[in-house]
Design an enzyme around this catalytic site. Sequence first.
Site, PDB file in Angstrom:
ATOM      1  N   ASN A  61       0.832  -1.205   0.000  1.00 17.97           N
ATOM      2  CA  ASN A  61       0.000   0.000   0.000  1.00 17.97           C
ATOM      3  C   ASN A  61       0.864   1.251   0.000  1.00 17.97           C
ATOM      4  OD1 ASN A  61       0.602  -0.883   2.697  1.00 17.97           O
ATOM      5  ND2 ASN A  61      -0.970   0.460   3.515  1.00 17.97           N
ATOM      6  N   GLU A  63       0.386   5.228   0.615  1.00 18.41           N
ATOM      7  CA  GLU A  63      -0.541   6.255   1.074  1.00 18.41           C
ATOM      8  C   GLU A  63      -0.087   7.641   0.633  1.00 18.41           C
ATOM      9  OE1 GLU A  63      -0.963   5.611   5.305  1.00 18.41           O
ATOM     10  OE2 GLU A  63      -2.183   3.812   4.974  1.00 18.41           O
ATOM     11  N   CYS A  72      -4.172   0.791  -2.342  1.00 18.17           N
ATOM     12  CA  CYS A  72      -3.978  -0.430  -1.565  1.00 18.17           C
ATOM     13  C   CYS A  72      -2.893  -1.308  -2.204  1.00 18.17           C
ATOM     14  CB  CYS A  72      -5.262  -1.230  -1.512  1.00 18.17           C
ATOM     15  SG  CYS A  72      -6.670  -0.369  -0.808  1.00 18.17           S
ATOM     16  N   GLU A  74      -3.105  -4.444  -2.994  1.00 16.89           N
ATOM     17  CA  GLU A  74      -3.643  -5.327  -4.026  1.00 16.89           C
ATOM     18  C   GLU A  74      -3.715  -4.613  -5.371  1.00 16.89           C
ATOM     19  OE1 GLU A  74      -4.812  -4.597  -1.038  1.00 16.89           O
ATOM     20  OE2 GLU A  74      -6.083  -6.199  -0.224  1.00 16.89           O
TER      21      GLU A  74
HETATM   22 ZN   LIG Z   1      -8.060  -2.182  -1.274  1.00 20.44          ZN
END
Ligand SMILES: [Zn+2]
Length: 158
Positions: A61, A63, A72, A74
């Site tokens: 992830n 940010e 994220c 994924e």
């Molecule tokens: Zn996610």
Amino acid sequence: MKEFEIVIPVKAVTFDELDETDRKLVELARQATERSYAPYSHFRVGAAILLSNGEIVTGANQENVAYPSGTCAERTACYYAHATYPDATFKTIAIAARDTTGNEITRPVAPCGACRQALLEYETLAGENVKVILVGANDIYILPSVSATLPLAFTDFD
Ligand SMILES: [Zn+2]
């Protein structure tokens, strides 16, 4: 009125019960958490995707101070995978996470709704199930497909 249930098949296994390929994916997802940039949530997530060409792509992830601009693990992994190997299809994704104290989370982490939708796109492109491995420190959950994580998914209606 009709009523029906949607059943989601989940296998709860230990690390030792995984085959060699899945163990490698789990380890790579765990390692990817170390490359998370999570100065705001301190929730570090890693993902590892096995592709049909044998390559494994990882993501963590990322940010941003403007929170919605972050991504994220994924989606970091799946977008990078498809941008790098557009002819390969997804076979398996493993997802791991560490909590705000830095310890691996006890219960398996599950992808957020947006990531389930994004991953479903690549399962559709693959034309076959993409196995999902959700990693926790104690249990590991295996789901047979991304679609199993997103019942009644939004799809291409025609
Ligand atoms: Zn996610």
